[in-house]
Scaffold this active site. Structure first.
Site, PDB file in Angstrom:
ATOM      1  N   LYS A 104       0.814  -1.222   0.000  1.00 45.70           N
ATOM      2  CA  LYS A 104       0.000   0.000   0.000  1.00 45.70           C
ATOM      3  C   LYS A 104       0.844   1.266   0.000  1.00 45.70           C
ATOM      4  O   LYS A 104       0.455   2.286  -0.575  1.00 45.70           O
ATOM      5  CB  LYS A 104      -0.956  -0.021   1.182  1.00 45.70           C
ATOM      6  CG  LYS A 104      -2.007  -1.121   1.088  1.00 45.70           C
ATOM      7  CD  LYS A 104      -2.951  -1.079   2.274  1.00 45.70           C
ATOM      8  CE  LYS A 104      -4.019  -2.169   2.164  1.00 45.70           C
ATOM      9  NZ  LYS A 104      -3.475  -3.520   2.263  1.00 45.70           N
ATOM     10  N   ARG A 146      -6.020  -8.255  -9.743  1.00 48.64           N
ATOM     11  CA  ARG A 146      -6.598  -9.560 -10.086  1.00 48.64           C
ATOM     12  C   ARG A 146      -8.054  -9.362 -10.431  1.00 48.64           C
ATOM     13  O   ARG A 146      -8.594  -8.256 -10.333  1.00 48.64           O
ATOM     14  CB  ARG A 146      -6.495 -10.516  -8.888  1.00 48.64           C
ATOM     15  CG  ARG A 146      -7.102  -9.922  -7.619  1.00 48.64           C
ATOM     16  CD  ARG A 146      -7.224 -10.908  -6.489  1.00 48.64           C
ATOM     17  NE  ARG A 146      -7.513 -10.269  -5.213  1.00 48.64           N
ATOM     18  CZ  ARG A 146      -8.699  -9.850  -4.824  1.00 48.64           C
ATOM     19  NH1 ARG A 146      -9.741  -9.984  -5.626  1.00 48.64           N
ATOM     20  NH2 ARG A 146      -8.872  -9.285  -3.646  1.00 48.64           N
ATOM     21  N   HIS A 172     -14.712  -5.833   7.812  1.00 45.61           N
ATOM     22  CA  HIS A 172     -13.989  -5.200   6.703  1.00 45.61           C
ATOM     23  C   HIS A 172     -13.973  -6.063   5.437  1.00 45.61           C
ATOM     24  O   HIS A 172     -13.180  -5.819   4.537  1.00 45.61           O
ATOM     25  CB  HIS A 172     -12.542  -4.865   7.102  1.00 45.61           C
ATOM     26  CG  HIS A 172     -12.437  -3.922   8.258  1.00 45.61           C
ATOM     27  ND1 HIS A 172     -12.790  -2.593   8.171  1.00 45.61           N
ATOM     28  CD2 HIS A 172     -12.015  -4.113   9.530  1.00 45.61           C
ATOM     29  CE1 HIS A 172     -12.584  -2.010   9.350  1.00 45.61           C
ATOM     30  NE2 HIS A 172     -12.131  -2.899  10.175  1.00 45.61           N
ATOM     31  N   GLU A 192      -3.394   6.480   8.671  1.00 45.24           N
ATOM     32  CA  GLU A 192      -4.239   7.361   7.874  1.00 45.24           C
ATOM     33  C   GLU A 192      -5.318   7.957   8.759  1.00 45.24           C
ATOM     34  O   GLU A 192      -5.674   7.391   9.795  1.00 45.24           O
ATOM     35  CB  GLU A 192      -4.943   6.577   6.757  1.00 45.24           C
ATOM     36  CG  GLU A 192      -4.073   6.158   5.613  1.00 45.24           C
ATOM     37  CD  GLU A 192      -4.854   5.416   4.549  1.00 45.24           C
ATOM     38  OE1 GLU A 192      -4.315   5.282   3.441  1.00 45.24           O
ATOM     39  OE2 GLU A 192      -5.987   4.962   4.820  1.00 45.24           O
TER      40      GLU A 192
END
Length: 485
Positions: free
Chosen positions: A115, A291, A234, A199
């Site tokens: 990330k 993907r 999540h 974040e």
């Protein structure tokens, strides 16, 4: 490309094989000892046992898979999703053995799989990103200082991997150290990499993703968005396309951003760029999945594009023949992931023997399925049985058809997410479009579902009783000649 090895199992293996068969391409199935009698094994032209039941000894054994592919003269390998689909080392192994990896190049997988590297790749393209830092940290005190700058709540995230692992929401400074250690430990265990970053936590986000296709001639298309905000832990459970909140202007902006993300990593094939949208409709780049996505069928239904076919054509070295201006959104589609999980018990896995397993059929109902009646659900893998997809001219039509399809999906032997899917589709927050990623915690409890199931059972019993009494009345009418009716 005349023969493809499908390095996966269950519904996605069959899904890929169906398109390959349509294209006149032969397929090779691999299977573990636990999947010896699985439908995907019989569907393929050839099949090979790859190893013992644990995925580490079978579906994740890249060297063994390459060995089988070479022995049976496979031209390409399709990884599906999960397992080795986002493993840059496996893609590189295919490249070194002159086997086509039906997906992006290893360097793109590596870049977007981290990330922090992904953020670094796209930062020069002026794509909005969630406020935070773009480097790994391990010092809790430094994390607290950063949190004060960007403001609580914050999100501590693993740099590698996904699926909600290594992720912690922190509301107060005094909880940062403990939650950071937990995130690092979970990330290390899940991905072998404990790197985390911070974040700003978007408190009421929508999770919107854009499907992209890119070929080796510089063409990049965006095939519109999917709404993936109904999640538990999540992880997505119900997805739809298009989203009910995007204007045409916002859709175009997000589509253009997704194309730039794909270009930033020299992408090839089918991929998905994920975004968060806040309550003011500002969007932020989240990550790129390199993907095919589990929820790809909803895009296929609204665009009439076979994404697996496009993956194979691009991998063959062909240019995309579709033009961006030719792509239009037509109708609405929903997908429910039918997991063998108990929604009345915190969605815990529910394994057992499928003594009854009847899937719904009919116009505009699609079931991407990997199981059949009499099968045992293995404990070793993801507990998804199938994907139930419905299509309608309007969102309301697709929702109602989903409810009807769920009612006609009969499963005995394991608990599933079917009742939860029905709960979502009937809920006013979902029907109105006024929901976000906190749908489950805001609106769902096992008690509410249990109450709904009891009411449905009571209603069904009353209907059955009325039918029985009506039949008894007919039988008692004197002098009636029923034989001649």
């Amino acid at each position: 490309m005349k023969k493809i090895l499908v390095a996966n199992r269950g519904e996605i293996a069959i899904r890929v094989m169906k398109t390959a068969r349509k294209m006149g391409i032969k397929t090779i199935a691999i299977y573990s000892e636990a999947d010896r009698n699985a439908p995907h094994v019989r569907y393929a032209n050839e099949s090979v046992c790859i190893g013992e039941a644990p995925s580490s000894k079978s579906y994740l054994n890249g060297n063994k898979i390459i060995e089988v592919a070479k022995k049976l003269n496979a031209d390409g390998i399709h990884p599906g999703y999960g397992f080795l689909s986002e493993n840059a080392n496996f893609a590189e192994l295919c490249e070194r053995n002159n086997i086509i990896f039906i997906g992006p190049k290893s360097k793109s997988i590596k870049m977007m799989g981290d990330k922090l590297a992904a953020k670094d790749a796209v930062k020069n393209y002026k794509i909005p990103m969630v406020p935070g830092i773009d480097r790994a940290i391990s010092n809790p005190q430094e994390a607290i200082e950063i949190a004060h700058k960007i403001g609580f709540p914050i999100l501590i995230k693993a740099a590698a991997g996904g699926g909600g692992k290594g992720m912690r929401v922190v509301q107060k400074a005094e909880n940062v150290e403990e939650q950071m250690q937990r995130a690092i430990s979970e990330a290390t265990s899940a991905f072998g990499d404990g790197s985390v970053f911070i974040e700003k936590y978007i408190t009421s986000p929508r999770h919107i993703e854009i499907q992209v296709l890119a070929d080796s001639y510089g063409n990049v298309l965006q095939l519109f968005e999917r709404e993936c905000s109904v999640q538990r832990r999540h992880q997505k459970v119900l997805e739809e396309a298009p989203s009910s909140i995007l204007s045409e202007e916002l859709r175009n902006k997000m589509g253009e951003a997704a194309i730039m993300v794909a270009k930033s990593c020299d992408y090839l094939g089918a991929g998905t760029v994920e975004f968060l949208i806040d309550d003011k409709l500002n969007f932020y780049f989240l990550e790129m999945n390199t993907r095919l996505q589990v929820e790809h069928p909803v895009t296929e239904l609204i665009t009439d594009v076979d994404l697996v076919e496009q993956q194979i054509l691009i991998a063959r070295g062909q240019e995309i023949t579709i033009k961006q201006e030719d792509l239009k959104i037509n109708g609405h589609a929903l997908e429910l992931r039918v997991y063998a999980e108990d929604p009345l018990n915190n969605f815990l896995p529910s394994v057992g023997k499928l003594t009854t397993y009847k899937i719904p059929t009919g116009k505009n109902i699609r079931v991407d399925n990997g199981f059949e009646e009499g099968m045992e659900i293995p404990i070793y893998y993801d507990p998804m049985l199938s994907k139930l997809i419905t299509y309608g001219k309007t969102r309301d039509e697709a929702i109602q058809l989903m409810i009807d399809a769920i009612e006609n999906y009969k499963v005995v032997g394991a608990m599933t997410t079917l009742p939860f899917g029905k709960f979502v589709c009937k809920h006013e927050a979902f029907r109105s479009g006024a929901f976000n990623t906190h749908f489950v915690e805001n609106y769902y409890t096992p008690d509410k579902l249990e109450k709904e199931l009891k009411e449905e059972a009571q209603l069904a019993a009353l209907i059955a009783l009325k039918i029985h009494l009506d039949e008894q009345k007919i039988l008692k009418i004197p002098g009636a000649n029923y034989l001649n009716k």
